[in-house]
Design an enzyme around this catalytic site. Structure first.
Site, short mmCIF file in Angstrom:
data_model
loop_
_atom_site.label_atom_id
_atom_site.label_comp_id
_atom_site.label_asym_id
_atom_site.label_seq_id
_atom_site.Cartn_x
_atom_site.Cartn_y
_atom_site.Cartn_z
N TYR A 120 0.79 -1.23 0.00
CA TYR A 120 0.00 0.00 0.00
C TYR A 120 0.82 1.28 0.00
CZ TYR A 120 -3.98 -3.01 0.92
OH TYR A 120 -4.95 -3.98 0.81
N LEU A 121 2.07 1.23 0.41
CA LEU A 121 2.90 2.44 0.45
C LEU A 121 3.80 2.47 -0.77
CD1 LEU A 121 3.91 2.47 4.23
CD2 LEU A 121 1.96 3.59 3.13
#
Length: 863
Positions: A822-823
């Protein structure tokens, strides 16, 4: 407002500063970031009473509603004319100003074609076919993507395409917001590249690998120096053709079952049972787990016994024993044998273990790589999972069921047309062979427990996986240019007269603000996990005046509990959605994940609920990192600031984990080491004062180690003494061993006794110095050297304390999931360059290999 008012307070506007994220249902202002309450340090599952019954609570409020507030399914949809309403949490963290939005839009319309990180869409290609998602990064199981017939190509308007398909590759739109940034990056790249390949540095700054390792180590590194720079090449990234040629060796099957020795038998009703190999193997699966928590689970035991009885019908005991009752089965003899074998393996010498590993690596070597378009690329999960008992996650109804042995007849291979067909390493023929260059998997089969498809893909660092990752994060970055408009649209639909539109807008609000997954319907034989669209009335409780309590099992059966303050309209909508429904009825009965994603795709090409989640996680992470002023801070302080931001995002995404069983033991070791460092500093200070008492007046040397009491010092010095004697004995033995190898007479025992006597004398001196503030300095050190040592030790103590705090605060949060999925890795790479932090302190070697394309961004790059 009290701390229980949740993250969505009136002060948190959509465009305001000082935004907060929803963490554990509490508002997090800047002050709470620096000192978290005891409640927030607890696991989410412990901040609320145990989960006994999810029946919804009756709200103790009385509220009238206007007729205008009741949606009418037959009424036309109200036009979205309202401006964005105040929305905090992730929204506030990720909103950009309207002036910046206009600037970005003007920027994106300057050119017609976009190379978008070298993933340019070639002209006159066939339309995109469905692409199989990789199992390690997808939220749902995906079917095998079969080739589709070519359709007539037609022009579509960007941002308004009606087609929605999560499985299709995200093709960069013509208006790419990241184009200018990429062009600037390309301009900075060195011109000397040959066929997209370069040689990487032999080792990073500060890397000490190679020291004393010899030529063998160096040669091994040189073999891996060649890296295919697909992000600089003109790659086929149009979503249709993934490769031109593909050769590989298939998969490795686990070895066949080895029967137990004849004297090792399970017992039934106190008597030994002779089992045929097929039944004995399954019994062994359970026997190996009898000391684990699985064997204490009633569902696990029931499913195992039912499946084992089916095997026993086909392969009954050789001595005619009828096994009918689980409680009469005794698997302890088998367990004891397995434990003995484990102990034997552990007791092998280092040389023997090395030989076994070498033989295994040689056997697997050819399966680890494949030839993709003539390039050697690493294969990911090339081993077929062995048979066993399904563990499941959380309260899975099928845990304990028997996983069958996978055979070649179960597996479909995907290879190039002219590639030789690999021979399986066990008897049998492949189920089928196909030559589909529009998908990226090498092999697939269907497992028998949940009938889910298993795939073999290229490794995380491969070009195909890298392209997929980069497109995913670029799609999330593209959302920056549309997010204000999308939020304004769904805010207007919150009052729509059409129930389906109002439900969809409310679901989008929750996905946006709370980073909820979209969710899918589950069958009766699957774990009862839900997402936003599949929430039931029992999962959502209303609390006067404007609080909503979420309590449900999310992905992997991880409990999601959050008490948040929401806008009055959201509160009112949920109340309307729950009217005249039972607890097990769907909250959003007119919204599905497919219809929601179709609507999102009409808002922005390729937009899905997962893209929203990725966007909010990365944008929030970027904001949290930028808020820290790290000027003049130590490396450990920078690492703590990074991990804190990562932790907050992981909590937002509900990436929890149970506290490791060894956490308390690990923390105790760290506390003892911390005290040991302070003891060393104390002895140095006392030695300095013994040389010259004037140093007692200097503040930084005068401060004593108040938490070291005399009892602890006595115990610690005894431990040190034991370690020193043990060290002397080992050194003595090693020296004699070497002397004997050189045919020299070994040293006498008196030499060792003299050394031990000297150690005891040293510790007697330390005992006499207890309670005094001056001591004799050991060795011929000058005052300058001692002061230098004290200063270094003081910094080390400070850094180690920060490590302890960081370890303890992260015990309940899984940082890896958000970091991998997600990052945007470019956020970390850029931040490391800005603050001079070695990337290996934050990214493991595996992540560096997975994201090579992200490592080259400059300090100006922002998500």
């Amino acid at each position: 407002m009290s701390s229980e008012s949740g993250p969505l307070s009136e002060d948190d506007s959509m465009t305001g500063n000082g935004a907060r994220i929803a963490i554990n249902g509490h508002a997090n202002d800047p002050s709470s970031h620096s000192s978290m309450s005891e409640d927030e340090d607890m696991p989410l599952s412990q901040t609320v009473p145990p989960r006994r019954n999810l029946k919804r609570r009756k709200s103790n409020y009385v509220e009238s509603s206007d007729e205008d507030e009741i949606p009418l399914a037959s009424s036309p949809a109200k036009q979205s004319t309202s401006a964005a309403v105040p929305m905090p949490g992730a929204a506030a963290a990720t909103t950009i100003s309207s002036s910046k939005l206009l600037k970005l839009k003007r920027l994106s319309t300057k050119k017609e074609e976009s190379d978008d990180d070298c993933l340019k869409k070639p002209p006159k290609r066939k339309p995109a076919r469905k692409r199989v998602k990789k199992e390690e990064s997808s939220d749902e199981d995906v079917p095998i993507a079969a080739p589709k017939p070519s359709a007539r190509k037609r022009k579509v308007k960007p941002e308004s395409d009606a087609e929605s398909d999560e499985d299709k590759p995200i093709v960069t739109s013509k208006k790419a917001p990241a184009k200018k940034a990429k062009q600037e990056e390309d301009a900075k790249q060195p011109p000397s590249k040959l066929n997209g390949k370069v040689k990487t540095k032999e080792k990073n700054d500060g890397d000490e690998e190679g020291k004393g390792k010899g030529k063998k180590k160096k040669n091994k590194e040189e073999e891996q120096e060649e890296v295919y720079r697909w992000w600089d090449a003109d790659a086929n990234s149009d979503g249709t053709i993934k490769w031109q040629t593909l050769e590989h060796h298939g998969v490795i099957f686990p070895p066949p079952y080895e029967p137990l020795p004849s004297h090792v038998k399970m017992k039934y009703n106190g008597r030994e049972v002779s089992l045929p190999q097929e039944s004995e193997e399954v019994a062994g699966f359970y026997a190996a787990l009898i000391e684990s928590d699985h064997a204490k689970d009633a569902v696990f035991n029931k499913n195992f016994f039912n499946d084992w009885k089916d095997v026993l019908k086909k392969h009954p005991p050789l001595d005619g024993t009828k096994i009918a009752t689980f409680a009469k089965c005794d698997f302890r003899p088998m367990f004891d044998y397995f434990e003995t074998e484990k102990a034997k393996k552990k007791s092998l010498s280092a040389a023997e273990k090395k030989e076994l590993k070498k033989a295994k690596d040689e056997m697997e070597l050819k399966y680890t790589t494949c030839l993709l378009d003539g390039r050697k690329e690493k294969v990911g999960n090339f081993r077929v999972e062995p048979p066993g008992l399904f563990r499941g996650r959380g309260e899975h109804p099928k845990k304990g069921s028997l996983k069958f042995r996978v055979r070649p007849e179960d597996i479909t291979l995907n290879i190039g047309k002219d590639a030789p067909i690999p021979v399986p390493n066990m008897p049998g023929k492949w189920k089928s062979i196909q030559n589909d260059n529009t998908v990226t998997w090498l092999a697939t089969w269907t497992e028998n427990i949940n009938q889910s498809h298993k795939y073999v893909f290229l490794a995380a660092g491969s070009s195909l996986k890298g392209q997929s990752d980069m497109m995913k994060f670029e799609k999330a970055r593209e959302l920056k240019n549309h997010v204000d408009r999308i939020r304004a649209n769904y805010s207007g639909d919150l009052r729509s007269k059409v129930m389906a539109e109002r439900q969809r807008a409310t679901a989008m609000y929750f996905i946006d603000k709370l980073a909820l997954r979209a969710g899918n319907e589950k069958g009766e034989d699957e774990a009862d996990t839900v997402g936003c669209c599949s929430l039931r009335c029992e999962h959502v409780t209303l609390e006067h005046p404007n609080f909503i309590i979420f309590d449900f099992l999310g992905k992997d059966s991880i409990r999601y509990y959050n008490r948040v303050a929401v806008e009055p309209q959201i509160f009112k909508n949920v109340r309307i959605f729950k009217e005249n429904k039972e607890d097990d009825d769907s909250l959003f009965d007119r919204v599905t994940t497919a219809s929601l994603n179709k609507h999102l795709n009409s808002e922005m090409k390729g937009l899905t609920a997962k893209v929203f989640r990725t966007y909010n996680a990365s944008a929030t992470f970027q904001r949290l990192l930028d808020e820290n002023d790290l000027e003049g801070t130590t490396l450990q302080e920078k690492l703590n600031a990074y991990n804190k931001a990562n932790r907050l995002v992981a909590i937002l995404c509900n990436h929890q984990r149970s506290v490791p069983k060894t956490h308390d033991q690990s923390m105790e070791k760290m506390r003892q080491k911390y005290k040991g460092l302070k003891y060393d500093r104390m002895k140095l200070r006392h030695g300095l004062f013994g040389m010259d008492s004037k140093y007692k007046k200097i503040d930084k040397y005068r401060e004593d180690e108040s938490d070291l009491d005399e009892d602890w010092i006595v115990e610690y010095e005894e431990q040190l003494k034991s370690k020193e004697i043990e060290k002397a004995e080992k050194k003595f033995a090693k020296e004699n061993e070497k002397l004997m190898e050189d045919n020299i007479k070994p040293q006498l025992e008196s030499v060792l006794e003299t050394r031990i006597l000297q150690i005891e004398e040293d510790f007697k001196r330390l005992a006499k110095e207890r309670g005094k503030h001056a001591a004799a300095s050991k060795g011929n050190k000058t005052t300058e050297k001692i002061m230098e040592s004290i200063d270094k030790l003081t910094e080390r103590i400070k850094s180690f304390k920060l490590q302890m705090v960081d370890r303890d605060e992260g015990k309940e949060v899984a940082l890896g999931t958000s970091k991998i999925n997600y990052l945007d890795p470019r956020i970390t790479a850029s931040w490391c360059k800005i603050h001079d932090v070695p990337i290996e302190r934050l990214f493991s070697k595996t992540l560096q290999v997975k994201f090579p394309w992200a490592m080259e961004v400059d300090t100006e790059w922002k998500f």
